[in-house]
Enzyme design. Structure first.
Site, PDB file in Angstrom:
ATOM      1  N   LYS A   1      47.074  42.714  45.644  1.00  9.88           N
ATOM      2  CA  LYS A   1      46.383  41.429  45.735  1.00  9.88           C
ATOM      3  C   LYS A   1      47.292  40.289  46.187  1.00  9.88           C
ATOM      4  O   LYS A   1      46.823  39.267  46.678  1.00  9.88           O
ATOM      5  CB  LYS A   1      45.740  41.067  44.394  1.00  9.88           C
ATOM      6  CG  LYS A   1      44.573  41.971  44.016  1.00  9.88           C
ATOM      7  CD  LYS A   1      43.286  41.291  44.226  1.00  9.88           C
ATOM      8  CE  LYS A   1      42.024  42.037  43.790  1.00  9.88           C
ATOM      9  NZ  LYS A   1      42.136  43.325  43.148  1.00  9.88           N
TER      10      LYS A   1
ATOM     11  N   SER B   1      46.802  51.230  44.247  1.00  9.08           N
ATOM     12  CA  SER B   1      46.582  49.802  44.477  1.00  9.08           C
ATOM     13  C   SER B   1      47.208  48.894  43.432  1.00  9.08           C
ATOM     14  O   SER B   1      47.406  47.705  43.700  1.00  9.08           O
ATOM     15  CB  SER B   1      45.074  49.537  44.550  1.00  9.08           C
ATOM     16  OG  SER B   1      44.419  50.108  43.430  1.00  9.08           O
TER      17      SER B   1
END
Ligand SMILES: *Cc1c(COP(=O)(O)O)cnc(C)c1O
Length: 322
Positions: A54, A304
């Site tokens: 992110k 991720s």
């Protein structure tokens, strides 16, 4: 946005965030390769600064801002953490609005990055209302977690990096929630390699994008507790970008049970030595569950994020595969 995003947007984002995010390593997974019938590679984005991809989107969105009183967002954790970090890097105040569902370790991490962690509301949507208010009344820039062109372009830099590291990648398996990661990665990867396959993977419990793609328009689903807590939350009824991009770019969506996610997380820890959070374990879980193969050529799993409460990780490790 009244024009479609293109590879150019992602390449420009890569220029703007160069030196502000890490280039994360890729490594082969012998155990998963044997199970998948072809080479499987792990893109270790859980080793990104702030522990998740992110930061790419947040760093890019902050780099694009003019003069603002500060930045704000509502986040299940990793986007808030990334925005807090990116804002501090640039000397901009940040207020991160969180729902009461967000785990304590993620709240503390945000406060530790110098941002205000404002706990408000019983759901992601209620936390979002406070961020909207800061934007409306206090001159803050609201940086949403996925449905924003600068965020998508920033996440797309992960796709550029994968193809630079593994030029013959045939399939990229992407954890899927609001679809910012999938949209950006698929946009970049398909522009550079038109034949590449993009597979989105979510938990079966409360997968809003999967339900929306099946319905043909954004729909709301009940938010449920899941090991893949970073994949929770809706896509927004007024979704502007990621629903259409996922619809146009994804080749297949796979849904996993909680037991499959747990098995993936255990495999990555035991066999590959990687401690990841549930959301990042879905690619491994899909292979072990017999839902994803590598028979078309190299398969890349995006790990991720790695922000998991150590006690939760330890508990999952003690359980048996179903
Ligand atoms: C946010 C997040 C995702 C999903 O990204 P979207 O852009 O919302 O689809 C996957 N894994 C982790 C660790 C995340 O933090």
């Amino acid at each position: 946005m009244d024009r479609r995003m293109s590879l150019h947007d992602v390449e420009a984002a890569a220029e703007r965030i160069r030196g502000r995010v890490r280039e994360t390593p890729v490594k082969p997974s012998p155990g998963l390769s044997a199970r998948a019938g072809g080479p499987v590679w792990l893109k270790c984005e859980h080793r990104q600064e702030t522990g998740a991809f992110k930061l790419r989107g947040a760093a890019h969105a902050v780099a694009r801002l003019g003069a603002v009183a500060g930045v704000t967002t509502a986040s299940t954790g990793n986007h808030g953490r990334a925005l807090a970090f990116a804002a501090r890097q640039r000397g901009v105040p940040a207020v991160i609005c969180l729902s009461r569902l967000v785990p304590g370790n993620k709240r503390e991490a945000i406060a530790g990055l110098g941002a205000e962690a404002r706990v408000t509301g019983a759901s992601q949507d209620e936390a979002f209302e406070e961020a909207r208010r800061l934007e409306r009344d206090e001159g803050f820039a609201l940086i949403p977690p996925f449905d924003h062109a600068d965020v998508i372009a920033g996440q797309g830099t992960l796709g550029l990096e994968i193809l630079a590291q593994l030029p013959d990648a045939a399939t990229i398996a992407v954890p899927l929630s609001g679809g910012g990661l999938l949209s950006g990665v698929a946009l970049a990867a398909k522009a550079l390699r038109p034949g590449i396959r993009i597979v989105g993977i979510s938990m079966a419990r409360g997968a809003a994008m999967a339900a929306s793609l099946a319905a043909g328009h954004p729909v709301e689903v009940a938010e449920l507790e899941t090991l893949a807590d970073s994949l929770g939350g809706g896509v927004g009824r007024d979704n502007r970008l990621t629903f259409a991009m996922c619809r146009d770019l994804v080749d297949e969506v796979i849904l996993l049970s909680e037991a499959e996610i747990a098995a993936g997380l255990r495999h990555l820890a035991r066999e590959d030595g990687e401690i990841v959070e549930g959301a990042a374990a879905v690619g491994a879980g899909a292979i072990l569950g017999g839902k994803l193969r590598a028979d078309r050529g190299p398969l890349v799993l995006i790990l991720s994020g790695g922000n998991i409460d150590p006690a939760l990780h330890a508990r999952i490790m003690r359980e048996q595969d179903a």
